[in-house]
Design a protein around this motif. Structure first.
Motif, PDB file in Angstrom:
ATOM      1  N   SER A 307      56.271  -4.428  56.097  1.00  0.00           N
ATOM      2  CA  SER A 307      55.178  -3.481  56.237  1.00  0.00           C
ATOM      3  C   SER A 307      53.964  -4.099  56.928  1.00  0.00           C
ATOM      4  CB  SER A 307      54.776  -2.944  54.857  1.00  0.00           C
ATOM      5  OG  SER A 307      53.761  -1.966  54.973  1.00  0.00           O
ATOM      6  N   ARG A 312      50.290  -0.180  63.055  1.00  0.00           N
ATOM      7  CA  ARG A 312      50.242   1.277  62.991  1.00  0.00           C
ATOM      8  C   ARG A 312      49.340   1.884  64.074  1.00  0.00           C
ATOM      9  NH1 ARG A 312      51.496  -1.195  58.424  1.00  0.00           N
ATOM     10  NH2 ARG A 312      52.688  -0.135  56.781  1.00  0.00           N
ATOM     11  N   TYR A 328      47.973   4.297  56.046  1.00  0.00           N
ATOM     12  CA  TYR A 328      47.936   3.153  55.130  1.00  0.00           C
ATOM     13  C   TYR A 328      48.000   3.590  53.668  1.00  0.00           C
ATOM     14  CZ  TYR A 328      46.785   0.141  59.077  1.00  0.00           C
ATOM     15  OH  TYR A 328      46.831  -0.553  60.261  1.00  0.00           O
ATOM     16  N   SER A 329      48.455   4.805  53.431  1.00  0.00           N
ATOM     17  CA  SER A 329      48.646   5.290  52.064  1.00  0.00           C
ATOM     18  C   SER A 329      49.781   6.299  52.091  1.00  0.00           C
ATOM     19  CB  SER A 329      47.373   5.948  51.527  1.00  0.00           C
ATOM     20  OG  SER A 329      47.040   7.104  52.295  1.00  0.00           O
ATOM     21  N   MET A 343      44.507   2.925  49.505  1.00  0.00           N
ATOM     22  CA  MET A 343      44.971   2.354  50.759  1.00  0.00           C
ATOM     23  C   MET A 343      45.642   0.992  50.547  1.00  0.00           C
ATOM     24  SD  MET A 343      44.222   4.486  53.183  1.00  0.00           S
ATOM     25  CE  MET A 343      43.245   5.995  53.360  1.00  0.00           C
ATOM     26  N   LEU A 344      46.541   0.628  51.453  1.00  0.00           N
ATOM     27  CA  LEU A 344      47.137  -0.704  51.442  1.00  0.00           C
ATOM     28  C   LEU A 344      46.040  -1.747  51.612  1.00  0.00           C
ATOM     29  CD1 LEU A 344      50.203   0.068  53.724  1.00  0.00           C
ATOM     30  CD2 LEU A 344      50.299  -0.500  51.287  1.00  0.00           C
ATOM     31  N   LYS A 347      44.857  -3.173  55.114  1.00  0.00           N
ATOM     32  CA  LYS A 347      44.535  -2.206  56.157  1.00  0.00           C
ATOM     33  C   LYS A 347      43.584  -2.767  57.211  1.00  0.00           C
ATOM     34  CE  LYS A 347      42.169   2.204  56.918  1.00  0.00           C
ATOM     35  NZ  LYS A 347      41.445   3.346  56.303  1.00  0.00           N
ATOM     36  N   GLU A 489      51.477   1.678  46.284  1.00  0.00           N
ATOM     37  CA  GLU A 489      50.957   0.834  47.364  1.00  0.00           C
ATOM     38  C   GLU A 489      51.220  -0.647  47.081  1.00  0.00           C
ATOM     39  OE1 GLU A 489      50.474   2.430  49.788  1.00  0.00           O
ATOM     40  OE2 GLU A 489      49.857   4.399  49.117  1.00  0.00           O
ATOM     41  N   GLU A 492      55.454  -0.756  47.499  1.00  0.00           N
ATOM     42  CA  GLU A 492      55.892  -0.322  48.836  1.00  0.00           C
ATOM     43  C   GLU A 492      57.392  -0.051  48.951  1.00  0.00           C
ATOM     44  OE1 GLU A 492      53.676  -1.423  52.494  1.00  0.00           O
ATOM     45  OE2 GLU A 492      53.157  -3.210  51.355  1.00  0.00           O
TER      46      GLU A 492
END
Length: 530
Positions: A307, A312, A328-329, A343-344, A347, A489, A492
Motif C-alpha cells: 500500500s 495515488r 487514503y481512507s 486517513m492512512l 498520507k 486503516e 489494510e
C-alpha cells in the motif's frame, strides 16, 4: 377556385395530421451502455452495479429514487415510525400493481424479504438488510424465515421491526435486495422466474428480452402506478465493457448514454463532445482487495508495504486524468454527519521515504532481492483498470515486488471474488446505497461472506460494528464507527486507491438526466429528443 383552395388546404391539414400522429406514435427507445453482462436479474441475488441499473427499471421497492438521487415514496405512499425508531409501518398506494395487473400486497413483501433472508437463496447482498429483526439469524439458519421481523397488518399495510434504530433504513429499502418478487412466479418457475416470458415485475418497465453478451431489453409497464408520466417506451441495455468501444458507439449515435468513459481519452472527449462527458462527485471507492486468508498476504507488513508503495496522486492525475481523487481512507469524504474519515497515517509522507519503509517492511517479512515477493494482480476488462494495474505493478517493482497481471470479463472476475476462489490481490470498487459510513465498513465484517472479498476477520472490528448498530445517538454512533474505521486503516485488508467521481457519457438528446452523488438514474425520469 376558392373551393379548390379550401380542398387543397384540407388535404394539407390531413397530411400534416398524419405526420404528427406518426411522430406521436413513434416508439421512444433509449440505448444504454451498461459496462457488462448482468449475472442475474434476480434482485435478491444481484451484486453488481450494472445489474442495479436494470433492476431499478424493472422493480420498485417500498421507497425509490427521484431524478436527483433522493429517496421518495415507492410502493409505499407514506409511513409511520415508532418513537424509539425500531418499528416502521408502511402504507401502500392503492394503484401499486404487478406488470400483469395484479395488486402488489404487503404479503408479497413478506414473501420476498423471507426469501432473500433464507440461506437457500444464497443472497450475496443480504447484509444490507441486517438491521431488520432476525435477518442475520434467519440467514445463518438459526431461525426459520417466518421469524423475520416483517408482517402484513393487512394487504395494504406492512410492518417492519428493526434490531436497533437505523437512520438510513429508507435508503436501504430502495435497494434491489429489498425489492419484491412476484410470489406465484417464483413458486411456478423457481429460479427461472427471471426469464423473459416468466418475469412479472412492478417497476416502470417489464422484461422483454435478455440475450447474453448482446442486450437486455425492457419495455414500459402499462400497470405501473405512474405509467402516464413514463416517456421512454423501451430501454435497451448493452453490455459494453470496452470503454473505448463505448465511446465510438456513443459518438456514432448508437448509445444515448454509457456507464463509464475511457478517461485516457479525456482531452479528446472534452474537445469533441464537451459536456456530454459527465464527471460528478460520487460516494464510491476504488480499491484492491488482498486475500488475507492466504500467506503471505495474511501478514500486515506485506499489505502495508504494498500500500505504501502506491503513488495515488500519479494514478489520479496520469491514469485517470483527474477524474478520480487520491484515496487514503476506505470511507470516502462527504458523508453527512460523519466528519473526516480516518486517513492512512502515511498520507502526507513523501514517496521516496514511503518506498524505503516499504522495502524495510518486506525485509522483515522475509522478502528481498534474493527472495522477491511475487504477486498476481487481477482486474476486470477495462482500459482504465488495465492502465491502473500496469502503473501499480511498476510502483511495486520499485520495492522489489514481481507482479503478474491477469484480467477477465467483469462477470468472471467478480465470480472469483464472490465465490472465494483463489487469488492474491484483485481490483474492486464499491458505491454505497446509502450515505452512511456503515455502507462502506460493513463490507469487511466477517459475516459478510458475499462482499468481504479480502476475507478479513477481526472479532474486535465486528464487535464495534455490532455496537454501532445498536446506538441511536448520532454522535456516539459516529465515534464507534470511527474506531472501527481506524482498525481497517491499521490492518489494510483492502488497499484504498482512489475516490470515484461518476463518469458517464450522456447525449444531448437524452433529457432528464441529473448528476447526483448516488449516481442513480432511473429511465422513468428521462426522455429522448432526437
Amino acid at each position: 377556385m376558392c373551393l379548390f383552395g379550401l380542398f387543397s388546404r384540407s388535404l394539407a391539414a390531413v397530411a400534416l395530421t398524419g405526420v404528427l400522429a406518426g411522430a406521436a406514435l413513434a416508439e421512444m427507445i433509449y440505448h444504454r451502455g451498461n459496462a457488462g453482462d448482468p449475472e442475474t436479474l434476480d434482485p435478491h441475488r444481484h451484486s453488481l452495479r450494472l445489474e442495479t441499473h436494470i433492476l431499478n427499471d424493472l422493480y420498485e421497492g417500498l421507497t425509490t429514487y427521484d431524478a436527483r438521487g433522493q429517496i421518495i415514496p415507492g410502493v409505499a405512499e407514506r409511513w409511520d415510525i415508532s418513537e424509539d425508531g425500531t418499528v416502521y409501518r408502511f402504507y401502500f398506494r392503492d394503484d401499486a400493481k404487478w406488470s400483469n395487473g395484479e395488486p402488489v400486497t404487503a404479503s408479497d413483501f413478506v414473501f420476498s424479504l423471507r426469501r432473500i433472508a433464507d440461506p437457500a437463496t444464497a443472497a450475496k447482498y443480504i447484509s444490507v438488510l441486517y438491521p431488520i429483526e432476525n435477518v442475520r439469524d434467519v440467514n445463518s439458519g438459526k431461525l426459520a424465515p417466518s421469524m423475520l421481523g416483517v408482517k402484513a397488518i393487512n394487504e395494504r399495510t406492512l410492518e417492519i421491526t428493526l434490531e436497533a434504530p437505523t437512520p438510513y433504513l429508507l435508503e436501504l429499502l430502495a435497494n434491489p435486495a429489498a425489492m419484491p418478487v412476484y410470489p406465484p412466479g417464483v413458486r411456478q418457475y423457481g429460479d427461472d422466474f427471471i426469464k423473459p416470458g416468466h418475469m412479472v415485475s412492478n417497476g416502470a418497465y417489464m422484461l422483454k428480452d435478455s440475450v447474453p453478451n448482446a442486450e437486455t431489453t425492457v419495455v414500459r409497464n402499462p400497470y405501473f402506478h405512474d405509467a402516464e408520466n413514463v416517456a421512454i417506451d423501451k430501454v435497451v441495455f448493452y453490455p459494453v465493457d470496452d470503454q473505448s468501444a463505448a465511446l465510438r458507439r456513443f459518438v456514432a449515435g448508437e448509445l444515448d448514454s454509457n456507464y463509464g468513459a475511457p478517461l485516457e481519452q479525456a482531452k479528446w472527449m472534452r474537445e469533441n463532445i464537451g459536456d456530454q462527458l459527465r464527471i460528478s462527485p460520487w460516494l464510491s471507492i476504488y480499491y484492491y482487495a488482498v486475500n488475507t486468508a492466504k500467506p503471505p498476504f495474511d501478514d500486515r507488513r506485506v499489505r502495508r508495504a504494498l500500500s505504501m508503495a502506491i503513488n495515488r496522486k500519479f494514478l489520479s492525475q496520469k491514469i485517470w486524468n483527474g477524474a478520480m481523487i487520491p484515496g487514503y481512507s476506505f470511507v470516502p469524504p462527504g458523508i453527512p454527519n460523519y466528519g473526516e474519515p480516518v486517513m492512512l497515517d502515511y498520507k502526507t509522507q513523501p514517496m521516496p521515504y514511503r518506498e524505503q519503509v516499504a522495502i524495510a517492511l518486506l525485509k522483515q517479512a522475509g522478502y528481498g532481492p534474493d527472495h522477491p515477493l511475487k504477486v498476481t494482480l487481477r482486474y476486470n476488462t477495462d482500459e482504465n483498470h488495465k492502465y491502473t494495474a500496469i502503473a501499480v505493478a511498476d510502483m511495486w517493482k520499485t520495492i522489489g515486488v514481481e507482479t503478474a497481471l491477469v484480467n477477465a470479463d467483469i462477470a468472471t472476475h467478480y465470480n472469483i471474488l464472490k465465490n472465494r476462489d483463489d487469488f492474491d490481490i484483485a481490483r474492486a470498487s464499491w458505491s454505497t446505497d446509502y450515505a452512511d459510513a456503515q455502507g462502506f465498513l460493513f463490507l469487511l465484517q466477517s459475516s459478510n461472506t458475499g462482499l468481504n472479498f479480502s476475507r478479513y476477520s477481526n472479532p474486535a472490528f465486528d464487535a464495534l460494528m455490532d455496537e454501532a448498530a445498536k446506538i441511536a445517538d448520532p454522535e456516539k454512533r459516529k465515534t464507534v464507527l470511527h474506531r472501527a474505521e481506524a482498525m481497517i486503516e491499521h490492518d489494510e485488508p483492502n488497499l484504498s486507491l482512489l475516490y470515484y467521481s461518476s463518469q458517464n457519457l450522456v447525449s444531448n438528446a437524452l433529457k432528464g438526466w441529473r448528476d447526483n452523488v448516488m449516481d442513480v438514474h432511473l429511465s422513468r425520469w428521462m426522455s429522448i429528443a432526437r
